[in-house]
Design a protein around this motif. Sequence first.
Motif, PDB file in Angstrom:
ATOM      1  N   MET A 305      17.008  32.765  10.250  1.00 48.48           N
ATOM      2  CA  MET A 305      17.265  32.680  11.778  1.00 48.48           C
ATOM      3  C   MET A 305      15.860  32.302  12.305  1.00 48.48           C
ATOM      4  SD  MET A 305      19.581  35.431  13.992  1.00 48.48           S
ATOM      5  CE  MET A 305      18.254  36.877  13.767  1.00 48.48           C
ATOM      6  N   ALA A 306      15.952  31.683  13.284  1.00 46.94           N
ATOM      7  CA  ALA A 306      14.700  31.228  14.393  1.00 46.94           C
ATOM      8  C   ALA A 306      14.847  31.913  15.488  1.00 46.94           C
ATOM      9  CB  ALA A 306      14.416  29.845  14.127  1.00 46.94           C
ATOM     10  N   ALA A 307      13.790  32.355  16.437  1.00 45.62           N
ATOM     11  CA  ALA A 307      13.683  32.542  17.723  1.00 45.62           C
ATOM     12  C   ALA A 307      12.394  31.618  18.320  1.00 45.62           C
ATOM     13  CB  ALA A 307      13.599  33.793  17.998  1.00 45.62           C
ATOM     14  N   ILE A 308      12.517  31.082  19.288  1.00 47.77           N
ATOM     15  CA  ILE A 308      11.425  30.059  19.882  1.00 47.77           C
ATOM     16  C   ILE A 308      11.748  30.391  21.355  1.00 47.77           C
ATOM     17  CG2 ILE A 308      10.698  27.740  20.196  1.00 47.77           C
ATOM     18  CD1 ILE A 308      12.537  26.856  17.656  1.00 47.77           C
ATOM     19  N   SER A 309      10.691  30.892  21.826  1.00 50.54           N
ATOM     20  CA  SER A 309      10.700  31.220  23.306  1.00 50.54           C
ATOM     21  C   SER A 309       9.470  31.837  23.726  1.00 50.54           C
ATOM     22  CB  SER A 309      11.892  31.867  23.591  1.00 50.54           C
ATOM     23  OG  SER A 309      11.621  33.222  23.839  1.00 50.54           O
ATOM     24  N   ARG A 310       9.549  31.660  25.084  1.00 55.97           N
ATOM     25  CA  ARG A 310       8.319  32.676  25.798  1.00 55.97           C
ATOM     26  C   ARG A 310       8.729  34.004  25.420  1.00 55.97           C
ATOM     27  NH1 ARG A 310       9.224  32.732  31.166  1.00 55.97           N
ATOM     28  NH2 ARG A 310      11.338  31.426  30.993  1.00 55.97           N
ATOM     29  N   LEU A 311       7.538  34.818  25.456  1.00 56.72           N
ATOM     30  CA  LEU A 311       8.071  36.348  25.029  1.00 56.72           C
ATOM     31  C   LEU A 311       7.740  37.134  26.372  1.00 56.72           C
ATOM     32  CD1 LEU A 311       5.323  36.762  21.934  1.00 56.72           C
ATOM     33  CD2 LEU A 311       7.742  36.345  21.811  1.00 56.72           C
ATOM     34  N   PRO A 313      10.493  39.395  29.267  1.00 54.96           N
ATOM     35  CA  PRO A 313      11.855  40.078  29.050  1.00 54.96           C
ATOM     36  C   PRO A 313      13.128  39.076  29.498  1.00 54.96           C
ATOM     37  CG  PRO A 313      10.127  41.068  30.469  1.00 54.96           C
ATOM     38  CD  PRO A 313       9.585  39.836  30.282  1.00 54.96           C
ATOM     39  N   GLN A 314      12.913  38.288  30.139  1.00 49.36           N
ATOM     40  CA  GLN A 314      14.089  37.334  30.573  1.00 49.36           C
ATOM     41  C   GLN A 314      14.842  36.731  29.172  1.00 49.36           C
ATOM     42  OE1 GLN A 314      13.344  33.403  32.211  1.00 49.36           O
ATOM     43  NE2 GLN A 314      15.366  32.671  31.516  1.00 49.36           N
ATOM     44  N   LYS A 315      14.018  36.729  28.286  1.00 50.29           N
ATOM     45  CA  LYS A 315      14.722  36.218  27.128  1.00 50.29           C
ATOM     46  C   LYS A 315      15.029  37.151  26.122  1.00 50.29           C
ATOM     47  CE  LYS A 315      13.316  31.825  28.275  1.00 50.29           C
ATOM     48  NZ  LYS A 315      14.444  31.079  28.432  1.00 50.29           N
ATOM     49  N   GLY A 316      15.230  38.277  26.441  1.00 55.01           N
ATOM     50  CA  GLY A 316      15.942  39.281  25.524  1.00 55.01           C
ATOM     51  C   GLY A 316      15.029  39.791  24.616  1.00 55.01           C
ATOM     52  N   TYR A 386      19.276  36.514  31.409  1.00 57.72           N
ATOM     53  CA  TYR A 386      19.908  35.575  32.039  1.00 57.72           C
ATOM     54  C   TYR A 386      19.254  34.235  31.775  1.00 57.72           C
ATOM     55  CZ  TYR A 386      15.441  35.143  35.063  1.00 57.72           C
ATOM     56  OH  TYR A 386      14.562  34.969  35.403  1.00 57.72           O
ATOM     57  N   GLU A 387      19.730  33.143  32.011  1.00 55.23           N
ATOM     58  CA  GLU A 387      19.324  31.836  31.425  1.00 55.23           C
ATOM     59  C   GLU A 387      19.895  30.656  32.367  1.00 55.23           C
ATOM     60  OE1 GLU A 387      16.772  30.025  29.814  1.00 55.23           O
ATOM     61  OE2 GLU A 387      17.166  31.500  28.466  1.00 55.23           O
ATOM     62  N   SER A 432      28.551  34.026  20.183  1.00 55.50           N
ATOM     63  CA  SER A 432      27.883  34.734  21.593  1.00 55.50           C
ATOM     64  C   SER A 432      28.447  36.042  21.621  1.00 55.50           C
ATOM     65  CB  SER A 432      28.262  33.849  22.806  1.00 55.50           C
ATOM     66  OG  SER A 432      29.834  33.808  23.020  1.00 55.50           O
ATOM     67  N   PHE A 433      27.721  37.034  22.583  1.00 62.03           N
ATOM     68  CA  PHE A 433      28.001  38.325  22.618  1.00 62.03           C
ATOM     69  C   PHE A 433      27.572  38.596  24.199  1.00 62.03           C
ATOM     70  CE2 PHE A 433      23.667  40.313  22.911  1.00 62.03           C
ATOM     71  CZ  PHE A 433      22.917  39.206  22.392  1.00 62.03           C
ATOM     72  N   THR A 434      28.237  39.514  24.680  1.00 65.20           N
ATOM     73  CA  THR A 434      28.216  39.931  26.254  1.00 65.20           C
ATOM     74  C   THR A 434      27.137  40.943  26.455  1.00 65.20           C
ATOM     75  OG1 THR A 434      30.306  39.073  26.424  1.00 65.20           O
ATOM     76  CG2 THR A 434      29.509  39.949  28.265  1.00 65.20           C
ATOM     77  N   GLU A 435      27.436  42.165  25.919  1.00 63.50           N
ATOM     78  CA  GLU A 435      26.613  43.397  26.361  1.00 63.50           C
ATOM     79  C   GLU A 435      25.231  43.158  26.132  1.00 63.50           C
ATOM     80  OE1 GLU A 435      27.593  46.761  27.387  1.00 63.50           O
ATOM     81  OE2 GLU A 435      29.104  45.510  28.127  1.00 63.50           O
ATOM     82  N   PRO A 436      24.379  43.232  27.105  1.00 68.61           N
ATOM     83  CA  PRO A 436      22.928  43.325  26.846  1.00 68.61           C
ATOM     84  C   PRO A 436      22.298  44.524  26.082  1.00 68.61           C
ATOM     85  CG  PRO A 436      23.157  43.875  28.985  1.00 68.61           C
ATOM     86  CD  PRO A 436      24.686  43.853  28.334  1.00 68.61           C
ATOM     87  N   THR A 437      22.938  44.745  24.759  1.00 67.27           N
ATOM     88  CA  THR A 437      22.544  45.706  23.991  1.00 67.27           C
ATOM     89  C   THR A 437      21.878  45.208  22.497  1.00 67.27           C
ATOM     90  OG1 THR A 437      24.572  46.244  23.274  1.00 67.27           O
ATOM     91  CG2 THR A 437      24.000  47.471  25.209  1.00 67.27           C
ATOM     92  N   ALA A 438      21.104  46.109  22.003  1.00 69.19           N
ATOM     93  CA  ALA A 438      21.033  45.724  20.630  1.00 69.19           C
ATOM     94  C   ALA A 438      21.948  45.891  19.445  1.00 69.19           C
ATOM     95  CB  ALA A 438      19.578  46.703  20.199  1.00 69.19           C
ATOM     96  N   LYS A 439      22.901  46.835  19.946  1.00 66.75           N
ATOM     97  CA  LYS A 439      24.170  46.999  19.029  1.00 66.75           C
ATOM     98  C   LYS A 439      24.869  45.677  19.138  1.00 66.75           C
ATOM     99  CE  LYS A 439      27.522  50.478  18.906  1.00 66.75           C
ATOM    100  NZ  LYS A 439      28.416  51.748  19.430  1.00 66.75           N
ATOM    101  N   ALA A 440      25.177  45.320  20.132  1.00 63.68           N
ATOM    102  CA  ALA A 440      26.106  43.806  20.375  1.00 63.68           C
ATOM    103  C   ALA A 440      25.201  42.712  19.787  1.00 63.68           C
ATOM    104  CB  ALA A 440      26.376  43.580  21.899  1.00 63.68           C
ATOM    105  N   LEU A 441      23.841  42.824  19.857  1.00 60.10           N
ATOM    106  CA  LEU A 441      23.371  41.618  19.266  1.00 60.10           C
ATOM    107  C   LEU A 441      23.353  41.745  17.779  1.00 60.10           C
ATOM    108  CD1 LEU A 441      19.592  40.903  19.933  1.00 60.10           C
ATOM    109  CD2 LEU A 441      20.336  40.908  17.732  1.00 60.10           C
ATOM    110  N   ILE A 442      23.269  42.819  17.405  1.00 65.20           N
ATOM    111  CA  ILE A 442      23.373  43.077  15.760  1.00 65.20           C
ATOM    112  C   ILE A 442      24.833  42.757  15.191  1.00 65.20           C
ATOM    113  CG2 ILE A 442      23.430  44.952  13.874  1.00 65.20           C
ATOM    114  CD1 ILE A 442      21.256  46.057  15.650  1.00 65.20           C
ATOM    115  N   ARG A 443      26.051  43.088  16.032  1.00 66.84           N
ATOM    116  CA  ARG A 443      27.077  42.635  15.734  1.00 66.84           C
ATOM    117  C   ARG A 443      27.294  41.096  15.855  1.00 66.84           C
ATOM    118  NH1 ARG A 443      29.748  47.270  18.429  1.00 66.84           N
ATOM    119  NH2 ARG A 443      29.797  45.891  20.372  1.00 66.84           N
TER     120      ARG A 443
END
Length: 496
Positions: A305-311, A313-316, A386-387, A432-443
């Motif tokens: 899994m890759a992530a490429i972006s500005r570090l 807060p906007q980028k989660g 937000y994006e 995709s997921f909706t809740e801005p939480t670590a839990k939702a991201l992990i799911r």
Amino acid sequence: MKVLLLSAEVEPFAKTGGLADVAASLPQALRDLGHEVAIMMPGYRRALYAGRPVRETGVRVRVPIAHRSLEGRILVSSLPGCDVPVYLVDYAPYFDRSGIYGAEGVDYPDNCERFVFFQRAALEGIRMLDFQPEILHCNDWQTGLVPVYLDEVYRPLPGSVFRQVGTVVTIHNLAYQGSFWHLDMPLTGFDWSLFTPDRLEAYGRLNFLKAGLVYADQISTVSPTYAREIQALEGGRGLDGLLRARKADLHGIVNGIDVTIWNPAIDPHLTARYTVKTWPAGKAANKTHLQRLAGLPDRPDVPLMAAISRLDPQKGWDLVVDAAAELLRRDLQIVILGTGEPGYERTLQQLAKEHPENLCVFLEFSQPLAHQLEAAADLLLMPSLYEPCGLNQLYSLAYGTVPVVRSTGGLADTVVNATPETLQNHSATGVSFTEPTAKALIRAVDRALELYADSDTWPRLVATGMNTDWTWHRSAEQYVRLYERVRHQRLAEHPA
Ligand code: ADP
């Protein structure tokens, strides 16, 4: 249609973000559709020395700034690979500097007058250039006063060439509004009577973007969902009321990708090039190469899994940092490419030290690496808070890399979440997921890993993404419809 696009950033002349890509790609796509297009931008030092030929036009412009009258000149260059002219507004005291907006993270204190100058000089220049546009396409706060100058100064002039010229203002990111203290108002040359909440003022300050949104004939932003989100209190950054009032004139047009640069079949940065027919072997070769480069175990079957972006807060990144320990317990390799806030850089570096088996962090800005990561990875993580549009998820779709995204703005409009229904009708392209939480991201990541393990479903998901059309052609046609709307509007108001 004759269109002049005004932008503070244009690739390869000057770039800090996605705006520069749009400002270079859209004009080319418009030209391919048969329209006449030119670009105008400030003549920053880096733009004049970007390696493109620059010529004099002979046009000199006089611009009033408060009580002074300054003389600038208009130079001309062109986009690489096509002959779209790029006019550069040159005035050394403002633009012969190392930065675009500032240096070492600090904005220049005279940004208000620098961009007032740019906008007025642009309008003065247009009066004298061979190219007479019907549409001025303004982008972000740096060009927000252009529609105001047109209405208040240039259209009322006797015999004005601007009588039927219409305006579009495009919002690339509402977070940046060009908000200056009220005492900068005299720099603009406007009467104080315009400093009211229904004109140029927002919360006691002079606001360039707001002014543009009030005066523009039509407004656009870079995705339909973001167009809706910015009309709500939570997403409106103080301008939601105005955006709601103008909702009939507010359009969402998703950005395209430049397929001469982002195309795995011809990408010179890749170890192996591939198409939708050859991706399994192609991605496997790129993955092996990246695993070696990243110092990760050489394992073809482990999902990457890759992530490429500005570090930023906007980028989660807060969600990623909170979820990291749990995610790294999975049989999963993660490679991160990014630069930005030192706090995130330190945290990510520390995590990589603790998890050398499955996490590698590149703290650099590297185009070649960005391409290699898109080609090598199975998944792309983009959990933005937000994006407005987002580009990396579009690159991922083209490269057969399944995006895992938070459903917001352009991410919601471009990634089709895998559900039993979308999997069945073959429209799913990501998770995709909706809740801005670590839990939702992990799911969401767990759901993606389940799909990865399903050898029937995964190839379909990859192929559907690779077959989606996110070329600029599609978006350019939507902009043309918008320009036509503006033209009708102006003709109705000022018959020829
Ligand atoms: P934004 O404009 O908000 O930064 P986008 O997704 O619209 O986000 O565009 C970001 C662009 O910058 C993409 O082309 C992405 O590949 C590139 N990018 C971001 N960080 C890096 C990096 N560290 N190295 C290389 N490219 C990067």
